[in-house]
Every structure is written in C-alpha cells, then in structure tokens.
Scaffold this motif. Structure first.
Motif, short mmCIF file in Angstrom:
data_model
loop_
_atom_site.label_atom_id
_atom_site.label_comp_id
_atom_site.label_asym_id
_atom_site.label_seq_id
_atom_site.Cartn_x
_atom_site.Cartn_y
_atom_site.Cartn_z
N GLN A 182 -10.35 -3.23 -6.99
CA GLN A 182 -9.70 -3.61 -8.24
C GLN A 182 -9.76 -5.12 -8.38
OE1 GLN A 182 -8.47 -1.11 -10.28
NE2 GLN A 182 -9.34 0.27 -8.75
N ALA A 183 -10.73 -5.60 -9.14
CA ALA A 183 -11.00 -7.04 -9.19
C ALA A 183 -9.86 -7.85 -9.81
CB ALA A 183 -12.29 -7.29 -9.97
N ASP A 184 -9.02 -7.23 -10.64
CA ASP A 184 -7.96 -7.97 -11.34
C ASP A 184 -6.62 -7.89 -10.65
OD1 ASP A 184 -9.72 -8.78 -13.36
OD2 ASP A 184 -9.45 -6.90 -14.45
N THR A 187 -12.01 -5.43 -2.16
CA THR A 187 -11.11 -4.78 -3.09
C THR A 187 -11.89 -4.03 -4.17
OG1 THR A 187 -9.40 -5.16 -4.76
CG2 THR A 187 -10.94 -6.97 -4.37
N MET A 196 -18.38 -10.58 -7.46
CA MET A 196 -18.68 -9.22 -7.92
C MET A 196 -20.12 -8.90 -7.52
SD MET A 196 -15.81 -8.77 -9.79
CE MET A 196 -16.00 -7.67 -11.16
N ARG A 201 -13.89 -15.30 -6.70
CA ARG A 201 -14.09 -13.86 -6.89
C ARG A 201 -15.60 -13.59 -6.91
NH1 ARG A 201 -10.90 -11.32 -11.56
NH2 ARG A 201 -12.14 -12.77 -12.81
N THR A 222 -15.71 -7.53 -4.69
CA THR A 222 -15.67 -6.21 -5.31
C THR A 222 -17.09 -5.68 -5.46
OG1 THR A 222 -13.67 -6.78 -6.54
CG2 THR A 222 -14.94 -4.89 -7.34
N PHE A 247 -12.56 -12.85 -2.82
CA PHE A 247 -12.24 -11.49 -3.25
C PHE A 247 -13.56 -10.81 -3.62
CE2 PHE A 247 -8.26 -13.77 -4.58
CZ PHE A 247 -7.45 -13.20 -3.61
#
Length: 624
Positions: A487-489, A485, A539, A537, A513, A511
């Motif tokens: 858009q991390a939020d 994704t 990043m 998540r 990013t 998720f």
C-alpha cells in the motif's frame, strides 16, 4: 487496438522452433483421435459413409476451430505481442468500467486457466500411453510392459525438468519436423491406394453423418474434438515466436500433414476394417512400426514438455496477477526470462499424471477425461475474444455476432458432448478445475480483504511525514531501511512496529512497492519520488511474464540520484498472522483455505530474491 511487437525475422530456425514448441500437442492427436471417434460405431463394422462422415467432422473441426477461430481471429488479440488465456483476460478487463465487471472477466479467464492445468495433467499421460501402446501392434506380448515403460518415461521427463528445456529444445524442432513429415507420408501412401477417401473433404458427409445418427453423432463429437487438442497453444505461444511464423507453419506444413494422416487412416479403415485396432500404427509397414513407436514416443515427450512448460508460465502469471500465492520460481537460463522451473507445480503435475496412468491404464480410457478440459478452455477464450473484438477493436455488434456466435456454438457443442463423458472420466478435469478455481478465487478474495484491512488500520503516509519533523522521540540512525509495502499511500506496519519497539528510524528510508501490471513486460520499471529528506518512495513495475528481483533494481537507484549501498541496507517485512474477525468477511472454510495458502506461500525474501541475512521480519495480527 492493442500494442503489438515489431514483426520478427522469419527463418528456418524460427519455423523449427514453432514446430517443436507450438505444435507438439496437436501433432500427436492422430495417435488416438481417429480411433477414439470410430470406436463409437464399430460394433457392427464401419460402413463407407460412416468413415467419410467421421473424417469430414475431424477435417472441418481442424479448419473451423484452429484455422478460422485461432489463426484468423483470436491471434489478432495480442497483449503487446503476448497471447494466452490470461493475456486475453487482461485485455478484456481493461474494457470493464466496474469492479464487478473486471472480477467477472477475471473469473472467466481463471476458469480457463484452471481447465488448462487439468489439460496439463492429462496430456502427458494420454500422449505417452498412446505412443507406447504401439508396441502391442508389433507383438501382443508387449502388452504387459506398456504401463511400466510409460511410467518410466514420465518419471524421467519430470525429473529432468530442473535442468531447463534449452538442451532438449535444440532437438525439439527437428524431431517434430521429421514426425510431421513421416505421418504425412504414411497417410499419402494409403490415400493413393484408396483415393475415394478424399470425398470426405466435402462437408456434406459430416452433415449427413450428424443428421443420420443425431444424438449418437453428438456423442461422437466428444472424441472428434481430440483432433484439435493443442489449438490453444497457437495463441498461448505467440509471445515466443510471433503470430506470423505460427500461422505460416500451420497453413503450409502442419495442417497438410495432419490432414494427410487422418485421411490415410480413413483410407486404411475403408480397405481393412480390422485396422480399427490401431489405425495409426497400422499405416506403417511391419518393418517400420518399431521405429515409428520410438519416433512417436519422442514426439509425445515433446508434446508433454510443451504442456509442462506452459503450466509453469501460466502458474507464474497467476502469481503475478494475484490469483495464486507466491511460488518458488527458478530460472534455468541466464539469458532467457521465459526459461523457468517451478518445483511445486512440477511435483503436483507428476503426482497427477502418475495417478491418472495408474487409474485409467490405457489411452482409450483417458480419452474420456481429455476433451472436457480442452473444450472448456475453448469456451472461455471465445467469450473473452468476443468482448475484446467488440470493445477494444471496435467491431460492430452484427460483425461480432456473425463471427463469434457460430464459433461459440461449435465450442459449446464440443463441450456438451464431452459433458456426457463425465461418468467415464470427464469428472477428473472438472473436479481438478473446480478445486483450483476455488483455491484461486479464495486467495484473490482473501488478499483483497487483507489490503482493505491494512488501509483501514494503517496511518496515511502523508500524515506520518507531516508529523515526523516535530517528533522528538524518534532517533535517526545510520544505514538504509527498505520497507516492503503493498500500500504505497500508507505507512507499512513493519515501520510502525519498529518505531514502537526500537524508537529509531534510519537516516535513509525506502518505501518499496511492487506493482504487477496486466501486460507481459512492464514498459517503465521504476518510479522514484523523494517524500522527505532521506525518505524515498520506489514503485517497481513488473509484467505477468517477469519475476521480481528487488536488490538488483534498488542498485540501479544511483541513476536516479539515490545513494544506495547494498551492504548497508536492511529489509523490513511484515509477517501477517491471520485471525477471524468478530464478523468474518469470508466463510470459515474459505478462511481456513486462505490461511493454509498463506502459510505455504514462498517467503517474500525468496520470491523477491532478498538476501535472508539482511531481513528483519515483524509480526502483526490481522483480522478478516
């Protein structure tokens, strides 16, 4: 101040590498620069003061543009040791406090990059043609084979690109060292026979020439600038070698050799005006001309290779910074990150070069098309450097203006003089640059609108996680689901579609990013946060000189306490189908361009190096 890398060890191998990579382009300028400038005034024969004036213009252009602007000032503005127009753009953007300001600065940098690509098409064509044209000096009978030989050399050069530059790079430095030594020696021998040519070291000859010829002298600047083509390479290749070796090689070896050769050509024109036919090759005795042609061809191949490699690097940076769609990037070295090959860029350059060679046929004709791309990049660099020295380095306005206004004025004079050559071929890099600029800004605008639409239509991640424990209809199944994704939020559309159709959620969810930073290499590669039991998540940070490898990075999550098994992972990606909104945010033609670019972008699986047999793609229609 910017963060710089520690000084690198200086040795003979580093200096040879600098000669082979950094100075190939500017080092082959003597093949055509002096002749192109002198041809403007050769109809009634060249007088002594005219030769001295032209030579003085060339010499002081080397001093002011290369030594003062790049070596003394611009090379101070490094982005964590990396240079180049896009690295400078990233530095300048950090000083902007508004989105419009950042976009304007980005547009200037992208314009410079587009002109660089135009330069990248012209450099191999004019360099190889000018070298092979030396055969005509050996015998007029060779004139018919100049074009075919040039085409064959260029085809071989581009067809071997997929093998990488390492094997060729071993000989780049020594060949360039021999090249500079030979051209310097040839110039020195001719200067010894007409030492009065050294009077051109005085700038008053350049001033006298400009005052006497006025507008005609201004036109001549369009050819004089050919002597400084390749100056941008000093800054662009800082990341490979560091500033100190580049500066030392220029001041101690390259500049003296170039100056000796130009002054030698001037001395030859003083004693033999007929040598205007090709003053470079006529510097050599008759027995040495064929070996010199072979050496010149090797030097121009090296100059072309450096420009082609630079085009690969700039293209990858544009992709990472969001100005170009994903392109195929092949790594040709297991140890060097910078050794890359981009097939689409290679093919586009080859087609452009062959078209130019076939259309212009001689280096003299191509000289008209050459300067405008170089000088346009000069202007963009000067504007961005002015911002960086004022806002990042904290220079006072009087100091900034005292340094950069004269340099910008000189760049502008070179550029405007080349604008006058637009009807003769200068339109080529302008048209190419305009097309690339339109394409890149359209892609940037389209992606921004796409992300804005995602944010508008998507469910905030916090809301989804808050509802998840109360949802009785969602079944957790074994395995690992990786959702890519941007858009991390927000919840990825691929996850929502999977829940809608399959009603399942994997026991472990990642998720992921990818964040592209405006630095050469990211300092922190990954950030991991647990959002809910079994849901994390991730990043991943990459600099504009790096290529993402998602599976490799995810395998390192064990260090963060996340149990990741590559063979259990399924990657879920969304594939957008673009449709026009009721009230379009972009003109129809730009929507069409954006759609074409999107359809031809390299698939995310290939770009991120995700195994194709572990990917699930879910389509979604997006209106922009």
């Amino acid at each position: 101040m910017t963060q710089t890398q520690a000084p690198r060890p200086l040795n003979r191998a580093v200096l040879l590498g600098v000669l082979g990579v950094v100075y190939g382009d500017i080092g082959t300028s003597p093949l055509y620069a002096m002749r192109a400038a002198a041809l403007h005034f050769s109809d009634n024969g060249l007088e002594r003061w005219e030769i001295l004036g032209l030579l003085s213009l060339i010499f002081w252009s080397l001093i002011l543009v290369v030594t003062v602007k790049y070596v003394l000032f611009v090379m101070r503005a490094d982005n964590r040791g990396e240079g180049g127009i896009l690295a400078l753009t990233a530095l300048a953007q950090r000083t902007m406090t508004t989105a419009n300001g950042r976009f304007a600065v980005g547009a200037i940098g992208v314009a410079g990059a587009c002109l660089f690509f135009g330069d990248g098409v012209i450099t191999p064509a004019i360099s190889v043609l000018s070298a092979v044209e030396g055969l005509k000096i050996i015998s007029p009978g060779f004139e018919e084979v100049v074009l075919p030989i040039s085409v064959v050399v260029l085809l071989i050069l581009f067809f071997v690109q997929y093998r990488g530059t390492h094997s060729m790079g071993v000989v780049f430095g020594p060949v360039c060292a021999v090249w500079f030594s030979v051209i310097g020696l040839l110039g020195l021998i001719e200067i010894a026979q007409a030492p009065e040519i050294l009077g051109a070291l005085s700038p008053h000859f350049a001033v006298q020439f400009c005052i006497t010829y006025k507008f005609a002298a201004f036109i001549a600047l369009g050819s004089v600038v050919l002597a400084v083509t390749g100056a941008e390479a000093l800054y662009a290749d800082m990341g490979h070698f560091g500033a100190r070796p580049i500066r030392i090689a220029w001041i101690a070896f390259v500049l003296p050799c170039l100056a000796l050769n130009y002054f030698g050509q001037g001395a030859l024109l003083l004693s033999n005006p007929a040598s205007i036919e090709n003053p470079f090759f006529l510097l050599a005795p008759e027995w040495a001309r064929l070996p010199l042609v072979i050496l010149a061809t090797a030097a121009t191949i090296i100059a072309s290779q450096a420009m082609i490699s630079g085009a690969y690097s700039i293209a990858r940076q544009c992709v990472q910074l969001g100005w170009l769609p994903r392109l195929e990037v092949r790594h040709t070295s297991e140890t060097e990150e910078g050794q890359i090959y981009l097939p689409q860029i290679n093919f586009a350059l080859l087609v452009g070069v062959l078209v130019l060679v076939g259309a212009f046929r001689t280096s003299d004709n191509l000289a008209a098309a050459y300067g405008i791309a170089v000088t346009g990049t000069f202007i963009c660099t000067s504007i961005l450097a002015t911002l960086v020295f004022r806002r990042t380095f904290g220079w006072s306005w009087p100091l900034v203006l005292a340094v950069f206004v004269p340099l910008c004025a000189l760049d502008a004079a070179f550029f405007i003089s080349n604008v006058l050559k637009i009807p003769d071929g200068g339109w080529v890099p302008l048209v190419l640059g305009a097309l690339l600029f339109t394409m890149m800004t359209t892609w940037k605008r389209g992606r921004d609108l796409l992300f804005a639409r995602f944010r508008q239509d998507s469910l905030p991640l916090k809301s989804f996680l808050a509802r998840l424990p109360q949802s009785k209809s969602i079944i957790r199944v074994p395995g690992i689901a990786v959702f890519m994704t941007g858009q991390a939020d927000y919840v990825p559309n691929a996850l929502l579609h999977n829940l809608k159709h399959n009603k399942v959620l994997h026991e472990r969810v990642l998720f992921v990013t990818v964040i592209n930073e405006d630095v050469p290499e990211a300092v922190v590669r990954r950030e991991v946060a647990e959002l809910a039991p079994g849901i994390h998540r991730v990043m991943l940070h990459y600099g504009f000189q790096e290529s993402p490898n998602i599976p490799r990075e995810l395998e390192t999550l064990r260090e963060e306490g996340v149990d990741f098994e590559a063979m259990q992972a399924s990657y879920f990606l969304g594939r957008e189908t673009l449709v026009a909104a009721v009230v379009p945010k972009m003109p129809r033609w730009r929507q069409w361009v954006f759609s074409v670019l999107s359809r031809n972008a390299v698939p995310a699986t290939e770009f991120f190096r995700i195994p194709s047999d572990r990917v699930v793609e879910l389509g979604v229609r997006v209106a922009i």
